[in-house]
Design a protein around this motif. Structure first.
Motif, PDB file in Angstrom:
ATOM      1  N   ILE A 141      -0.769  -7.065  -4.923  1.00 19.38           N
ATOM      2  CA  ILE A 141       0.309  -6.084  -4.999  1.00 19.38           C
ATOM      3  C   ILE A 141       0.014  -5.117  -6.147  1.00 19.38           C
ATOM      4  CG2 ILE A 141       2.752  -5.795  -5.586  1.00 19.38           C
ATOM      5  CD1 ILE A 141       3.312  -8.358  -4.086  1.00 19.38           C
ATOM      6  N   GLY A 142       0.205  -3.835  -5.884  1.00 20.40           N
ATOM      7  CA  GLY A 142      -0.033  -2.830  -6.903  1.00 20.40           C
ATOM      8  C   GLY A 142      -1.456  -2.312  -6.943  1.00 20.40           C
ATOM      9  N   ALA A 143      -2.336  -2.793  -6.035  1.00 25.94           N
ATOM     10  CA  ALA A 143      -3.727  -2.352  -6.057  1.00 25.94           C
ATOM     11  C   ALA A 143      -3.923  -0.998  -5.395  1.00 25.94           C
ATOM     12  CB  ALA A 143      -4.614  -3.391  -5.378  1.00 25.94           C
ATOM     13  N   GLY A 144      -2.916  -0.505  -4.669  1.00 23.76           N
ATOM     14  CA  GLY A 144      -3.017   0.824  -4.079  1.00 23.76           C
ATOM     15  C   GLY A 144      -3.248   0.844  -2.585  1.00 23.76           C
ATOM     16  N   LYS A 145      -3.020  -0.272  -1.889  1.00 23.41           N
ATOM     17  CA  LYS A 145      -3.253  -0.324  -0.448  1.00 23.41           C
ATOM     18  C   LYS A 145      -2.387   0.684   0.306  1.00 23.41           C
ATOM     19  CE  LYS A 145      -2.262  -4.713  -0.163  1.00 23.41           C
ATOM     20  NZ  LYS A 145      -2.003  -4.984  -1.593  1.00 23.41           N
ATOM     21  N   SER A 146      -1.095   0.680   0.034  1.00 23.69           N
ATOM     22  CA  SER A 146      -0.192   1.592   0.738  1.00 23.69           C
ATOM     23  C   SER A 146      -0.459   3.041   0.355  1.00 23.69           C
ATOM     24  CB  SER A 146       1.272   1.224   0.443  1.00 23.69           C
ATOM     25  OG  SER A 146       1.589  -0.037   0.980  1.00 23.69           O
ATOM     26  N   HIS A 147      -0.825   3.272  -0.896  1.00 23.38           N
ATOM     27  CA  HIS A 147      -1.118   4.634  -1.356  1.00 23.38           C
ATOM     28  C   HIS A 147      -2.329   5.185  -0.601  1.00 23.38           C
ATOM     29  CE1 HIS A 147      -1.144   8.020  -4.103  1.00 23.38           C
ATOM     30  NE2 HIS A 147      -2.415   7.786  -4.398  1.00 23.38           N
ATOM     31  N   LEU A 148      -3.366   4.376  -0.468  1.00 22.72           N
ATOM     32  CA  LEU A 148      -4.543   4.802   0.276  1.00 22.72           C
ATOM     33  C   LEU A 148      -4.217   4.997   1.752  1.00 22.72           C
ATOM     34  CD1 LEU A 148      -8.170   3.728  -0.103  1.00 22.72           C
ATOM     35  CD2 LEU A 148      -7.117   3.446   2.152  1.00 22.72           C
ATOM     36  N   ALA A 149      -3.472   4.072   2.337  1.00 19.45           N
ATOM     37  CA  ALA A 149      -3.110   4.181   3.755  1.00 19.45           C
ATOM     38  C   ALA A 149      -2.298   5.444   4.011  1.00 19.45           C
ATOM     39  CB  ALA A 149      -2.331   2.939   4.189  1.00 19.45           C
ATOM     40  N   ARG A 150      -1.394   5.777   3.087  1.00 21.67           N
ATOM     41  CA  ARG A 150      -0.569   6.986   3.253  1.00 21.67           C
ATOM     42  C   ARG A 150      -1.450   8.236   3.303  1.00 21.67           C
ATOM     43  NH1 ARG A 150       2.433   6.158  -0.855  1.00 21.67           N
ATOM     44  NH2 ARG A 150       3.922   4.949   0.366  1.00 21.67           N
ATOM     45  N   ALA A 151      -2.405   8.316   2.384  1.00 22.86           N
ATOM     46  CA  ALA A 151      -3.285   9.486   2.362  1.00 22.86           C
ATOM     47  C   ALA A 151      -4.136   9.551   3.636  1.00 22.86           C
ATOM     48  CB  ALA A 151      -4.185   9.433   1.127  1.00 22.86           C
ATOM     49  N   ILE A 167      -1.737   5.997  15.587  1.00 22.41           N
ATOM     50  CA  ILE A 167      -2.095   5.250  14.389  1.00 22.41           C
ATOM     51  C   ILE A 167      -1.028   4.193  14.165  1.00 22.41           C
ATOM     52  CG2 ILE A 167      -2.586   5.344  11.925  1.00 22.41           C
ATOM     53  CD1 ILE A 167      -3.165   8.306  12.217  1.00 22.41           C
ATOM     54  N   LEU A 168      -1.445   2.962  13.957  1.00 25.34           N
ATOM     55  CA  LEU A 168      -0.515   1.889  13.592  1.00 25.34           C
ATOM     56  C   LEU A 168      -0.816   1.449  12.169  1.00 25.34           C
ATOM     57  CD1 LEU A 168      -0.132  -0.502  16.649  1.00 25.34           C
ATOM     58  CD2 LEU A 168       1.410   1.265  15.863  1.00 25.34           C
ATOM     59  N   HIS A 169       0.241   1.361  11.354  1.00 24.55           N
ATOM     60  CA  HIS A 169       0.118   0.907   9.968  1.00 24.55           C
ATOM     61  C   HIS A 169       0.947  -0.367   9.839  1.00 24.55           C
ATOM     62  CE1 HIS A 169       0.951   1.753   5.409  1.00 24.55           C
ATOM     63  NE2 HIS A 169       0.071   0.779   5.591  1.00 24.55           N
ATOM     64  N   ALA A 170       0.288  -1.496   9.635  1.00 23.92           N
ATOM     65  CA  ALA A 170       0.966  -2.792   9.570  1.00 23.92           C
ATOM     66  C   ALA A 170       0.855  -3.363   8.164  1.00 23.92           C
ATOM     67  CB  ALA A 170       0.353  -3.762  10.573  1.00 23.92           C
ATOM     68  N   ASP A 171       1.940  -3.959   7.703  1.00 23.87           N
ATOM     69  CA  ASP A 171       1.959  -4.686   6.431  1.00 23.87           C
ATOM     70  C   ASP A 171       2.475  -6.084   6.748  1.00 23.87           C
ATOM     71  OD1 ASP A 171       2.575  -5.835   3.970  1.00 23.87           O
ATOM     72  OD2 ASP A 171       3.077  -3.930   3.058  1.00 23.87           O
ATOM     73  N   LEU A 172       1.591  -7.070   6.694  1.00 31.99           N
ATOM     74  CA  LEU A 172       1.936  -8.432   7.112  1.00 31.99           C
ATOM     75  C   LEU A 172       2.373  -9.316   5.954  1.00 31.99           C
ATOM     76  CD1 LEU A 172      -0.956  -9.056   9.673  1.00 31.99           C
ATOM     77  CD2 LEU A 172       1.228  -7.873   9.988  1.00 31.99           C
ATOM     78  N   TYR A 173       2.681  -8.684   4.809  1.00 27.03           N
ATOM     79  CA  TYR A 173       2.993  -9.454   3.598  1.00 27.03           C
ATOM     80  C   TYR A 173       4.142 -10.426   3.820  1.00 27.03           C
ATOM     81  CZ  TYR A 173       4.733 -10.388  -1.093  1.00 27.03           C
ATOM     82  OH  TYR A 173       5.188 -11.004  -2.229  1.00 27.03           O
TER      83      TYR A 173
END
Length: 531
Positions: free
Chosen positions: A44-54, A88-94
């Motif tokens: 968490i906090g490594a930037g996964k969602s930030h990169l996916a958003r871009a 495009i599908l963006h999944a977060d399985l957390y």
């Protein structure tokens, strides 16, 4: 285990700041195609969602479609975006409960067809079809470090121009990279349960609604978002009594909170016998996700949450709630000795250690935090609070998870909020919010601070044990990633002078969660039925 051969290409990239992370995302957007799958791993906090958003915004923009807002799909689990070439599908399985729930998300149909981005892919349960790109992100000082790999020749050919700009090649791996170890089971929900849900929705007037899986929690409850052509949106809570779940405490607390002008989900229909509730849909603006998108709002949200607690704690809790006092809390702290310690020390479970931790915790709670006059919601943190800015006052804070509430110390929910297991709350903000609460409620700061240190230590010991148990017993390895933050919170709690006896005991019983400990917790996932 997969039989996929070792990746013929991998590279490590240094990302100096958030813009560098976004730039990598946009670059990947130029390289990837419909049918590709990008697996995004990292804490968490490594930037996964930030990169996916871009990445998503760049691909949609290149197709000529309007650039969308791209929220994190932690709550919805899957978000879909239409482009000219495809989807495009963006999944977060957390927060996925188990792999049996994947079929409801539609990922099986999308893999190999859509451009699919999957955060927390260890929950996927099996390898997706080729072509696959692996991207691991790690925090590295003020920046990030990315390790990118692929094995399909056509994907490697597309990635090389991007990587050759600024990568450090990795040596070929000596063996297969870590693979996902859980075979995907079939959906265990029996036909009778499905029939009960359908009958409930028909009686409630929601038979024509579509259903989409929503993120759950560490319990066995399931949640689905319903969309009806005329009624709008609602949430189905499925808490099957056959596996020990119960909705009546949720109903009681929801009515109690609503009567005091707060914002639990309104109950639209209920069938307590079957463990089914139809709830108001409060939206997706979880505090944690809003702060990720708009950091400037963090202070406002925490002020609103603290002020809500201050008001709630001046009121009588509902009758007949279970007590959450020293006798009840102390054995829960000992879960750290029962579940975490044996793996951390690589030694058999020591019943004496469990007893010692129980008694030391009970002694501190009796001395400093024996008050049980307040309503303690018990899961009061940024992943369970929603921002509802169109409402007024305390009703702006939506409340999601409170069915385990009890009569407890007024500091318990405050430390749940400020010493969060799932996100880092800045220390100056913690101190300011603690001062805000004590000033509003008239608490003595020194005595209340000591009580909160003890309460937080108990809570973090409990969470340490629970997160270890969720991995070892239930196979939910994602909780292991949160353990270092829980440990840091615990160390901070134990630095308070009143916690000295407990600190000495913890130092002798519980090793710090360094990499070998975390690796063992993951490696033994699902293997332990009892400690």
């Amino acid at each position: 285990m997969s039989n996929r051969s070792p990746s013929p290409f991998s590279a490590t990239l240094a990302l100096a700041d958030a813009e560098a992370t976004a730039r990598l995302g946009r670059g990947l957007g130029r390289c990837l195609r419909m049918g590709d799958t990008l697996l995004l791993s990292g804490p968490i906090g490594a930037g996964k969602s930030h990169l996916a958003r871009a990445l998503i915004q760049s691909v949609v923009q290149a197709s000529g479609a309007p650039v969308p807002d791209v929220p994190s799909p932690t709550y919805t689990l899957v978000q879909s975006y239409a482009t000219g070439p495809g989807e495009i599908l963006h999944a977060d399985l957390y927060r996925l409960g188990d792999t049996s729930e994947l079929a409801e998300l539609g990922l099986d149909d999308a893999l190999g067809r859509a451009l699919t981005l999957i955060e927390w892919p260890d929950r996927l349960g099996t390898d997706p079809p080729d072509p696959v790109v692996h991207l691991g992100l790690q925090i590295d000082g003020d920046g990030r470090r990315a390790r990118l790999s692929a094995d399909a020749p056509d994907v490697v050919a597309r990635l090389r121009p991007l990587l050759e700009e600024s990568h450090t090649p990795d040596p070929p791996p000596p063996h297969d990279p870590p693979q996902m170890t859980h075979a995907r089971p079939t959906d265990p929900q029996p036909d009778a349960r499905a029939a009960a849900i359908s009958a409930f929705l028909e009686t409630a007037g929601w038979a024509g609604a579509t259903r989409a899986r929503l993120a759950g929690d560490a319990s066995a409850r399931r949640y689905k978002r319903l969309r009806h052509p005329t009624r709008g949106a609602a949430v189905l809570m499925d808490a099957d009594p056959a596996i020990g779940e119960e909705v009546r405490p949720f109903v009681t607390l929801a009515h109690h909170l609503a009567e005091r002008g707060l914002s639990p989900p309104a109950i639209l229909a209920e069938d307590a016998g079957h463990g089914l509730l139809l709830l108001e849909d409060l939206g997706d603006d979880l505090f944690a996700r809003l702060i990720d998108r708009t950091p400037a709002i963090e202070h406002t949200l925490y002020e609103a949450a603290v002020d809500l607690l201050a008001t709630l704690h001046r009121q009588e809790p509902p009758p007949d709630l279970p007590a959450y006092g020293p006798d009840e809390m102390a054995p829960l702290a000992a879960l750290a000795a029962t579940w975490y310690a044996p793996v951390a020390t690589a030694k058999p479970h020591d019943e004496g250690a469990t007893l010692s931790l129980t008694e030391a915790t009970r002694g501190l709670l009796l001395a400093h935090a024996r008050d049980t006059t307040a309503l303690a919601l018990r899961d009061f943190h940024a992943e369970n609070l929603l921002w509802l800015p169109d409402r007024a006052g305390h009703a702006r804070v939506g409340l999601l998870d409170f069915q385990d509430a009890g009569r407890g110390h007024p500091g318990y929910d405050l430390v749940s909020l400020l010493a969060d297991a799932r996100r880092d709350v800045p220390l100056p903000l913690r101190a300011e919010m603690m001062e805000r609460y004590t000033a509003t409620t008239g608490q003595d700061p020194e005595r209340f601070g000591a009580a909160c240190a003890v309460l937080s230590a108990q809570r973090n010991l409990r969470i340490l044990g629970v997160f270890a148990r969720l991995s070892l017993r239930d196979g939910k390895t994602g909780y292991v990633d949160l353990i270092p933050r829980v440990w840091d919170n615990l160390v901070r709690d134990l630095s308070h002078p009143v916690c000295a006896p407990l600190r000495e005991l913890v130092d002798g019983l519980l090793p710090a969660p360094r990499a070998p400990v975390l690796d063992r917790l993951r490696a033994q996932a699902g293997s332990c039925r009892t400690p």
